[in-house]
Design an enzyme around this catalytic site. Structure first.
Site, PDB file in Angstrom:
ATOM      1  CG  HIS A  74     -36.790  -4.343 -20.088  1.00 53.04           C
ATOM      2  ND1 HIS A  74     -36.297  -4.066 -21.337  1.00 53.04           N
ATOM      3  CD2 HIS A  74     -37.721  -3.396 -19.842  1.00 53.04           C
ATOM      4  CE1 HIS A  74     -36.908  -3.006 -21.829  1.00 53.04           C
ATOM      5  NE2 HIS A  74     -37.774  -2.572 -20.935  1.00 53.04           N
ATOM      6  CE1 TYR A 203     -29.551  -7.373 -25.899  1.00 55.13           C
ATOM      7  CE2 TYR A 203     -27.523  -6.788 -27.043  1.00 55.13           C
ATOM      8  CZ  TYR A 203     -28.321  -6.732 -25.918  1.00 55.13           C
ATOM      9  OH  TYR A 203     -27.884  -6.049 -24.803  1.00 55.13           O
ATOM     10  N   PRO A 295     -19.987  -2.597 -26.238  1.00 53.62           N
ATOM     11  CG  PRO A 295     -21.102  -0.976 -27.489  1.00 53.62           C
ATOM     12  CD  PRO A 295     -19.776  -1.633 -27.329  1.00 53.62           C
ATOM     13  CE  LYS A 299     -22.550  -8.273 -17.942  1.00 56.39           C
ATOM     14  NZ  LYS A 299     -23.940  -7.858 -17.776  1.00 56.39           N
ATOM     15  CE1 TYR A 387     -27.597  -8.071 -22.187  1.00 56.14           C
ATOM     16  CE2 TYR A 387     -29.463  -7.797 -20.705  1.00 56.14           C
ATOM     17  CZ  TYR A 387     -28.716  -7.371 -21.788  1.00 56.14           C
ATOM     18  OH  TYR A 387     -29.081  -6.231 -22.470  1.00 56.14           O
TER      19      TYR A 387
HETATM   20  P1  FAD Z   1     -16.984   8.038 -18.325  1.00 59.11           P
HETATM   21  O1  FAD Z   1     -18.450   7.937 -18.415  1.00 59.11           O
HETATM   22  O2  FAD Z   1     -16.194   8.119 -19.594  1.00 59.11           O
HETATM   23  O3  FAD Z   1     -16.662   9.301 -17.421  1.00 59.11           O
HETATM   24  C1  FAD Z   1     -15.365   9.845 -17.322  1.00 59.11           C
HETATM   25  C2  FAD Z   1     -15.491  11.324 -17.013  1.00 59.11           C
HETATM   26  O4  FAD Z   1     -14.163  11.856 -16.847  1.00 59.11           O
HETATM   27  C3  FAD Z   1     -16.130  12.103 -18.152  1.00 59.11           C
HETATM   28  O5  FAD Z   1     -17.163  12.920 -17.665  1.00 59.11           O
HETATM   29  C4  FAD Z   1     -14.973  12.904 -18.740  1.00 59.11           C
HETATM   30  O6  FAD Z   1     -15.406  14.143 -19.269  1.00 59.11           O
HETATM   31  C5  FAD Z   1     -14.076  13.086 -17.526  1.00 59.11           C
HETATM   32  N1  FAD Z   1     -12.667  13.322 -17.863  1.00 59.11           N
HETATM   33  C6  FAD Z   1     -11.956  12.818 -18.884  1.00 59.11           C
HETATM   34  N2  FAD Z   1     -10.700  13.299 -18.868  1.00 59.11           N
HETATM   35  C7  FAD Z   1     -10.615  14.117 -17.797  1.00 59.11           C
HETATM   36  C8  FAD Z   1      -9.581  14.921 -17.270  1.00 59.11           C
HETATM   37  N3  FAD Z   1      -8.390  14.987 -17.852  1.00 59.11           N
HETATM   38  N4  FAD Z   1      -9.843  15.647 -16.157  1.00 59.11           N
HETATM   39  C9  FAD Z   1     -11.064  15.601 -15.555  1.00 59.11           C
HETATM   40  N5  FAD Z   1     -12.095  14.853 -16.036  1.00 59.11           N
HETATM   41  C10 FAD Z   1     -11.876  14.126 -17.142  1.00 59.11           C
HETATM   42  N6  FAD Z   1     -22.556   0.330 -20.166  1.00 59.11           N
HETATM   43  C11 FAD Z   1     -23.508  -0.364 -19.498  1.00 59.11           C
HETATM   44  O7  FAD Z   1     -23.266  -0.775 -18.359  1.00 59.11           O
HETATM   45  N7  FAD Z   1     -24.737  -0.608 -20.047  1.00 59.11           N
HETATM   46  C12 FAD Z   1     -25.052  -0.203 -21.300  1.00 59.11           C
HETATM   47  O8  FAD Z   1     -26.174  -0.386 -21.753  1.00 59.11           O
HETATM   48  C13 FAD Z   1     -24.048   0.491 -22.047  1.00 59.11           C
HETATM   49  N8  FAD Z   1     -24.305   0.938 -23.293  1.00 59.11           N
HETATM   50  C14 FAD Z   1     -23.389   1.686 -23.940  1.00 59.11           C
HETATM   51  C15 FAD Z   1     -23.687   2.154 -25.215  1.00 59.11           C
HETATM   52  C16 FAD Z   1     -22.757   2.911 -25.893  1.00 59.11           C
HETATM   53  C17 FAD Z   1     -23.095   3.386 -27.274  1.00 59.11           C
HETATM   54  C18 FAD Z   1     -21.509   3.242 -25.293  1.00 59.11           C
HETATM   55  C19 FAD Z   1     -20.510   4.087 -26.028  1.00 59.11           C
HETATM   56  C20 FAD Z   1     -21.213   2.794 -24.030  1.00 59.11           C
HETATM   57  C21 FAD Z   1     -22.131   2.001 -23.350  1.00 59.11           C
HETATM   58  N9  FAD Z   1     -21.865   1.529 -22.063  1.00 59.11           N
HETATM   59  C22 FAD Z   1     -22.785   0.772 -21.417  1.00 59.11           C
HETATM   60  C23 FAD Z   1     -20.587   1.838 -21.416  1.00 59.11           C
HETATM   61  C24 FAD Z   1     -20.694   3.031 -20.450  1.00 59.11           C
HETATM   62  O9  FAD Z   1     -21.212   4.149 -21.103  1.00 59.11           O
HETATM   63  C25 FAD Z   1     -19.310   3.343 -19.857  1.00 59.11           C
HETATM   64  O10 FAD Z   1     -18.696   2.149 -19.425  1.00 59.11           O
HETATM   65  C26 FAD Z   1     -19.417   4.335 -18.701  1.00 59.11           C
HETATM   66  O11 FAD Z   1     -19.605   5.645 -19.196  1.00 59.11           O
HETATM   67  C27 FAD Z   1     -18.140   4.322 -17.840  1.00 59.11           C
HETATM   68  O12 FAD Z   1     -18.244   5.298 -16.829  1.00 59.11           O
HETATM   69  P2  FAD Z   1     -16.950   6.029 -16.284  1.00 59.11           P
HETATM   70  O13 FAD Z   1     -17.424   6.970 -15.226  1.00 59.11           O
HETATM   71  O14 FAD Z   1     -15.921   5.027 -15.954  1.00 59.11           O
HETATM   72  O15 FAD Z   1     -16.354   6.832 -17.516  1.00 59.11           O
HETATM   73  C1  PHB Z   2     -28.841   0.896 -24.811  1.00 67.08           C
HETATM   74  O1  PHB Z   2     -30.044   0.922 -24.560  1.00 67.08           O
HETATM   75  O2  PHB Z   2     -28.194   1.938 -25.036  1.00 67.08           O
HETATM   76  C2  PHB Z   2     -28.115  -0.393 -24.875  1.00 67.08           C
HETATM   77  C3  PHB Z   2     -28.813  -1.569 -24.678  1.00 67.08           C
HETATM   78  C4  PHB Z   2     -28.126  -2.777 -24.727  1.00 67.08           C
HETATM   79  C5  PHB Z   2     -26.779  -2.788 -24.997  1.00 67.08           C
HETATM   80  C6  PHB Z   2     -26.083  -1.607 -25.187  1.00 67.08           C
HETATM   81  C7  PHB Z   2     -26.745  -0.402 -25.133  1.00 67.08           C
HETATM   82  O3  PHB Z   2     -26.126  -3.973 -25.071  1.00 67.08           O
END
Ligand code: FAD
Ligand code: PHB
Length: 393
Positions: A74, A203, A295, A299, A387
């Site tokens: 996009h 948005y 979210p 980021k 962004y």
């Molecule tokens: P996580 O994805 O939380 O992974 C952590 C892993 O550790 C998990 O698999 C968990 O099961 C495991 N774990 C936990 N505890 C333990 C333990 N004790 N022992 C072993 N394993 C364990 N970010 C963006 O960049 N762009 C977006 O568009 C965006 N949209 C989002 C929309 C929503 C609705 C949400 C909720 C989040 C969004 N995010 C977005 C944020 C993004 O999803 C997170 O920042 C991302 O998942 C972080 O990755 P991570 O690997 O640090 O943590």
């Molecule tokens: C998504 O597609 O899940 C999404 C898009 C934009 C955001 C957050 C989540 O800011």
């Protein structure tokens, strides 16, 4: 199962899996320990927006083939307010940088496949995961898999276990400073079997609250609407969700999202959180384990990728040259990037949502904020460069 590795990685989310692959490419051993099963980590519906730098990283890692085929690039997005959609030309304002829509589950699936192809260990369904001796040169991780208990000794532990993991709480009280902000609202998100009605994200600021139109594929629309922090999902029938989404997203030109069967729905909390420093002894925190952003700025996953990219380089510097310079700078550099993303995510969140205590003045001021943003090339450039994300450095 090996009981020694160079880097023990806790968590197989985006941070842990990207780190494992980057270390593999540098010839560094790791074991990834995850406490859920493979289906759980793949099917958790979360991020959708990848920054240019994250997409480039996936390609550099050799895991970008499906992303190139199926990801939706996009070059712009819309901000809507008062029934009007305003376009922001992200690529035009940032020398061609763009975002790519590719679900977090797809990223994780590609990385799990790549990990398995390397033959290096990735243990799902681990329980009783705990970290030990993190302030020594010989840290270890204990965990159980299939009824067997293991003690893994390692040189370093990467805490990639998300906000609710075990790594950050293992750091002694007083050694970390936590900066936190909670919001009075959350997001109700749905995936719907409906062709996206717009080729780019929308948005929307609305007097009923924020709404966001996004997508996952040419057949699947992803939508969010602002709800209360303690919202009861059972109070939201499919009809109620659609009528609220349409009320908040519809614009005077007749545009509105297409509807279709709802495939999944859930509520996501909104929080800003920073742990400072991102390291204690030989435990390095990365991704959501170290920081959370609301979210709105998309980021979180991108910050996680930037953390582990930096950590992998620092670890390679340590193993190849015996230098701890990168490891010593890991937290400070990460905090700089995190605070930049924190500011942007907080700003976007407050500009676009209606706070429970908001007055009519606040709402008019929010509309003025959006109208200024979309009418000033300087303001749009500032928005666009944040962004699409700053390059990895
Ligand atoms: P996580 O994805 O939380 O992974 C952590 C892993 O550790 C998990 O698999 C968990 O099961 C495991 N774990 C936990 N505890 C333990 C333990 N004790 N022992 C072993 N394993 C364990 N970010 C963006 O960049 N762009 C977006 O568009 C965006 N949209 C989002 C929309 C929503 C609705 C949400 C909720 C989040 C969004 N995010 C977005 C944020 C993004 O999803 C997170 O920042 C991302 O998942 C972080 O990755 P991570 O690997 O640090 O943590
Ligand atoms: C998504 O597609 O899940 C999404 C898009 C934009 C955001 C957050 C989540 O800011």
């Amino acid at each position: 199962m090996p009981t020694r590795t160079q880097v023990a990685i806790i968590g197989a989310g985006p941070a842990g899996l990207i780190l494992g692959h980057l270390l593999h490419l540098r010839g560094i051993d790791s074991i990834i320990i995850e406490n859920h099963d493979r289906e759980y980590v793949i099917h958790r519906v979360r991020a959708g927006v990848l920054e240019q730098g994250t997409v480039d990283l996936m390609h550099e890692m050799g895991v970008g083939d499906r992303l190139a085929r199926e990801g939706l690039r996009h070059e712009g997005l819309y901000l809507a307010c008062d029934g009007t959609r305003h376009h922001i030309d992200l690529a035009g304002l940032t020398n061609g940088r763009a975002i790519t829509i590719y679900g977090q589950g797809e990223v994780v699936k590609d990385l799990i496949d790549a990990r398995i192809a390397t033959g290096r260990p990735l243990h799902f369904d681990a329980s009783n995961v705990s970290v030990h001796n993190i302030d020594s040169e010989h840290p270890s991780v204990r965990y159980d898999v299939n009824g067997e208990s293991y003690e893994l000794s390692c040189d370093f532990i990467a805490g990639c276990d998300g906000f609710h993991g075990v790594c950050r709480p293992s750091i002694p009280a007083g050694a970390l400073c936590a900066y936190e902000k909670t919001y009075s609202f959350a997001w109700l998100g749905i995936l719907a079997e409906a062709a996206p009605a717009s080729p780019e994200l929308v948005y929307s600021v609305h007097q009923n609250g924020f709404a966001l139109f996004s997508m996952r594929s040419p057949q699947v629309t992803r939508l969010y609407l602002q709800c209360a922090a303690n919202e009861d999902l059972s109070q939201w029938s499919d009809d109620r969700i659609w009528s609220e989404l349409i009320a908040r997203l519809r614009t005077h030109d007749g545009w509105q999202p297409n509807t279709g069967p709802i495939l999944q729905k859930g509520i996501a909390a909104m929080r800003s959180f920073v742990a400072d420093p991102m390291r204690y002894g030989r435990l390095y925190l990365a991704g959501d384990a170290a920081h959370i952003v609301p979210p709105t700025g998309a980021k979180g996953l991108n910050l996680a990728a930037a953390d582990v990219w930096r950590l992998s380089r620092a670890l390679a510097e340590f193993y190849d040259e015996g230098s701890t310079a990168g490891l010593d700078a890991y937290s400070e550099r990460g905090l700089r990037r995190t605070w930049r993303a924190q500011r942007f995510s907080w700003w976007m969140t407050t500009m676009l949502h209606r706070d429970a205590t908001a007055t009519p003045f606040d709402y008019r001021r929010q509309i003025a904020d959006v109208e200024y943003l979309v009418s000033s090339r300087a303001a749009m450039t500032s928005f666009a460069e944040n962004y699409v994300g700053v390059p990895l450095e």
